[in-house]
Design an enzyme around this catalytic site. Sequence first.
Site, PDB file in Angstrom:
ATOM      1  N   ASP A  37       0.925  -1.186   0.068  1.00 41.57           N
ATOM      2  CA  ASP A  37       0.137   0.039   0.060  1.00 41.57           C
ATOM      3  C   ASP A  37       1.077   1.241  -0.070  1.00 41.57           C
ATOM      4  OD1 ASP A  37      -3.218   0.157   0.862  1.00 41.57           O
ATOM      5  OD2 ASP A  37      -2.183   1.965   1.011  1.00 41.57           O
ATOM      6  N   ASP A  59       4.347   3.053  -3.798  1.00 46.88           N
ATOM      7  CA  ASP A  59       3.494   3.579  -4.844  1.00 46.88           C
ATOM      8  C   ASP A  59       3.170   2.814  -6.251  1.00 46.88           C
ATOM      9  OD1 ASP A  59       1.944   5.228  -6.305  1.00 46.88           O
ATOM     10  OD2 ASP A  59       3.139   7.249  -6.082  1.00 46.88           O
ATOM     11  N   ASN A  86      -5.849  -5.133  -6.246  1.00 48.79           N
ATOM     12  CA  ASN A  86      -6.953  -4.405  -5.598  1.00 48.79           C
ATOM     13  C   ASN A  86      -6.805  -2.933  -5.467  1.00 48.79           C
ATOM     14  OD1 ASN A  86      -9.569  -4.388  -3.441  1.00 48.79           O
ATOM     15  ND2 ASN A  86      -7.450  -3.506  -2.236  1.00 48.79           N
ATOM     16  N   TYR A 151     -12.038   5.658 -14.380  1.00 49.07           N
ATOM     17  CA  TYR A 151     -12.062   4.322 -13.785  1.00 49.07           C
ATOM     18  C   TYR A 151     -12.896   3.423 -14.584  1.00 49.07           C
ATOM     19  CZ  TYR A 151     -13.976   1.940  -9.695  1.00 49.07           C
ATOM     20  OH  TYR A 151     -14.135   0.960  -8.736  1.00 49.07           O
ATOM     21  N   LYS A 155     -11.227  -0.074 -15.164  1.00 47.63           N
ATOM     22  CA  LYS A 155     -11.837  -1.380 -14.847  1.00 47.63           C
ATOM     23  C   LYS A 155     -12.385  -2.445 -16.060  1.00 47.63           C
ATOM     24  CE  LYS A 155     -11.736  -0.828 -10.386  1.00 47.63           C
ATOM     25  NZ  LYS A 155     -10.833  -1.745  -9.587  1.00 47.63           N
TER      26      LYS A 155
HETATM   27  N1  LIG Z   1     -15.830   0.609  -2.517  1.00 49.93           N
HETATM   28  C1  LIG Z   1     -16.674   0.210  -3.741  1.00 49.93           C
HETATM   29  O1  LIG Z   1     -17.874   0.334  -3.881  1.00 49.93           O
HETATM   30  C2  LIG Z   1     -15.835  -0.704  -5.000  1.00 49.93           C
HETATM   31  C3  LIG Z   1     -16.909  -0.953  -5.783  1.00 49.93           C
HETATM   32  C4  LIG Z   1     -16.298  -1.817  -6.899  1.00 49.93           C
HETATM   33  C5  LIG Z   1     -14.782  -2.009  -6.983  1.00 49.93           C
HETATM   34  N2  LIG Z   1     -14.022  -1.505  -6.187  1.00 49.93           N
HETATM   35  C6  LIG Z   1     -12.796  -1.679  -6.021  1.00 49.93           C
HETATM   36  O2  LIG Z   1     -12.149  -2.022  -4.861  1.00 49.93           O
HETATM   37  C7  LIG Z   1     -10.739  -1.974  -4.744  1.00 49.93           C
HETATM   38  C8  LIG Z   1     -10.397  -1.383  -3.397  1.00 49.93           C
HETATM   39  O3  LIG Z   1     -11.370  -0.315  -3.074  1.00 49.93           O
HETATM   40  P1  LIG Z   1     -11.894   0.140  -1.661  1.00 49.93           P
HETATM   41  O4  LIG Z   1     -13.312   0.473  -1.639  1.00 49.93           O
HETATM   42  O5  LIG Z   1     -11.461  -0.777  -0.464  1.00 49.93           O
HETATM   43  O6  LIG Z   1     -11.023   1.439  -1.556  1.00 49.93           O
HETATM   44  P2  LIG Z   1     -10.269   1.932  -0.189  1.00 49.93           P
HETATM   45  O7  LIG Z   1      -9.982   3.451  -0.647  1.00 49.93           O
HETATM   46  O8  LIG Z   1     -10.727   1.480   0.975  1.00 49.93           O
HETATM   47  O9  LIG Z   1      -8.647   1.255  -0.166  1.00 49.93           O
HETATM   48  C9  LIG Z   1      -7.727   1.621  -1.423  1.00 49.93           C
HETATM   49  C10 LIG Z   1      -6.357   1.478  -0.911  1.00 49.93           C
HETATM   50  O10 LIG Z   1      -5.575   1.543  -2.085  1.00 49.93           O
HETATM   51  C11 LIG Z   1      -4.563   2.230  -1.682  1.00 49.93           C
HETATM   52  N3  LIG Z   1      -3.833   3.184  -2.619  1.00 49.93           N
HETATM   53  C12 LIG Z   1      -4.517   4.028  -2.901  1.00 49.93           C
HETATM   54  N4  LIG Z   1      -3.607   4.464  -4.263  1.00 49.93           N
HETATM   55  C13 LIG Z   1      -2.397   3.657  -4.144  1.00 49.93           C
HETATM   56  C14 LIG Z   1      -1.254   3.875  -4.627  1.00 49.93           C
HETATM   57  N5  LIG Z   1      -0.807   4.675  -5.714  1.00 49.93           N
HETATM   58  N6  LIG Z   1      -0.520   2.799  -4.507  1.00 49.93           N
HETATM   59  C15 LIG Z   1      -0.545   1.975  -3.694  1.00 49.93           C
HETATM   60  N7  LIG Z   1      -1.822   1.768  -2.935  1.00 49.93           N
HETATM   61  C16 LIG Z   1      -2.535   2.894  -3.265  1.00 49.93           C
HETATM   62  C17 LIG Z   1      -5.228   3.073  -0.478  1.00 49.93           C
HETATM   63  O11 LIG Z   1      -4.089   3.725   0.412  1.00 49.93           O
HETATM   64  C18 LIG Z   1      -6.309   2.397   0.291  1.00 49.93           C
HETATM   65  O12 LIG Z   1      -5.250   1.505   1.369  1.00 49.93           O
HETATM   66  C19 LIG Z   1     -10.498  -0.796  -5.862  1.00 49.93           C
HETATM   67  O13 LIG Z   1      -9.801  -1.518  -7.006  1.00 49.93           O
HETATM   68  C20 LIG Z   1     -11.981  -0.081  -5.949  1.00 49.93           C
HETATM   69  O14 LIG Z   1     -11.897   0.197  -7.434  1.00 49.93           O
HETATM   70  C21 LIG Z   1     -14.480  -0.957  -4.884  1.00 49.93           C
END
Ligand SMILES: NC(=O)c1ccc[n+]([C@@H]2O[C@H](COP(=O)([O-])OP(=O)(O)OC[C@H]3O[C@@H](n4cnc5c(N)ncnc54)[C@H](O)[C@@H]3O)[C@@H](O)[C@H]2O)c1
Length: 256
Positions: A37, A59, A86, A151, A155
């Site tokens: 992360d 990153d 993820n 986005y 995806k």
């Molecule tokens: N929450 C939703 O509704 C949802 C729905 C469909 C898909 N998703 C997908 O699920 C995945 C996780 O989403 P989430 O909702 O748990 O988000 P979140 O914001 O809770 O977690 C995302 C994590 O990614 C990390 N991150 C961000 N930029 C980064 C970088 N440059 N390098 C390394 N790490 C980085 C953040 O620090 C965070 O810990 C994503 O790919 C998102 O598109 C989420």
Amino acid sequence: MESFAGKTALITGGASGIGFAAAQAFAAAGADVAIADIDQQGGEIAASSLPNTHFFRADLTSEAETVAMFEAAAAALDKIDILVNNAGIQYIAPIEEFPPDQWRRIIDMMVTAPFLLTRAALPGMYLRKWGRIINIGSAHSLIASAYKSAYVTAKHGLLGLTRVTALEAAPHGVTCNCVCPSYVRTPLVDKQIAAQAKAHNIPEDEVVEKIMTAESPIHRLLEPQEIADAILYLCSPSASGITGSAFTIDCGWSAH
Ligand SMILES: NC(=O)c1ccc[n+]([C@@H]2O[C@H](COP(=O)([O-])OP(=O)(O)OC[C@H]3O[C@@H](n4cnc5c(N)ncnc54)[C@H](O)[C@@H]3O)[C@@H](O)[C@H]2O)c1
């Protein structure tokens, strides 16, 4: 519960939300886990709260940091059996106002980093004749929404990468699937509620019902644990015949 004792799992974006729920589930099932992360503090706190879990800061918009993180995690865990791509972010704006640097950041993190990590992970998986790659896509791997050009493009691209990986990796005992959730209750969605309210000019409390779940026959947010359960299922022996799938958990959204 399926045991993952003896298996290792690398989970990007594991400090928060869906990634942390997956890390929790794999650690509880006996796997050795690496959380990657950008969030140093959040990642350290997340890893220290779980058994057999290490944190690696990277990153994922940087190719050099992504590759170095993979090498460090593979060395610490001895191997990577399961890769969960993820990490993701959202940016909401009409195309004509969408900042090109935000576009590149999203494509780099959500398409290129999964490619780089898949590229790095496959040789070891092929050698051991077993591997599981789970790409966290979205309902937006299958359908579009206005104001989310980068986005939705990322995806859809990730589902394409999933399908190609599934075709190439099948003879080597490796499966690759794309989990496609609708809205999940995480910090990423909390931020979107505020942004959508602004874009659509409605109060924040109407966003979940009128925008986010309006098109779904089941009008609710998913919980991160529901996605983690699907990820572990796709890595279990019962799912060894599932590959290249868009595994939807979307409250019926894409059934239209
Ligand atoms: N929450 C939703 O509704 C949802 C729905 C469909 C898909 N998703 C997908 O699920 C995945 C996780 O989403 P989430 O909702 O748990 O988000 P979140 O914001 O809770 O977690 C995302 C994590 O990614 C990390 N991150 C961000 N930029 C980064 C970088 N440059 N390098 C390394 N790490 C980085 C953040 O620090 C965070 O810990 C994503 O790919 C998102 O598109 C989420």
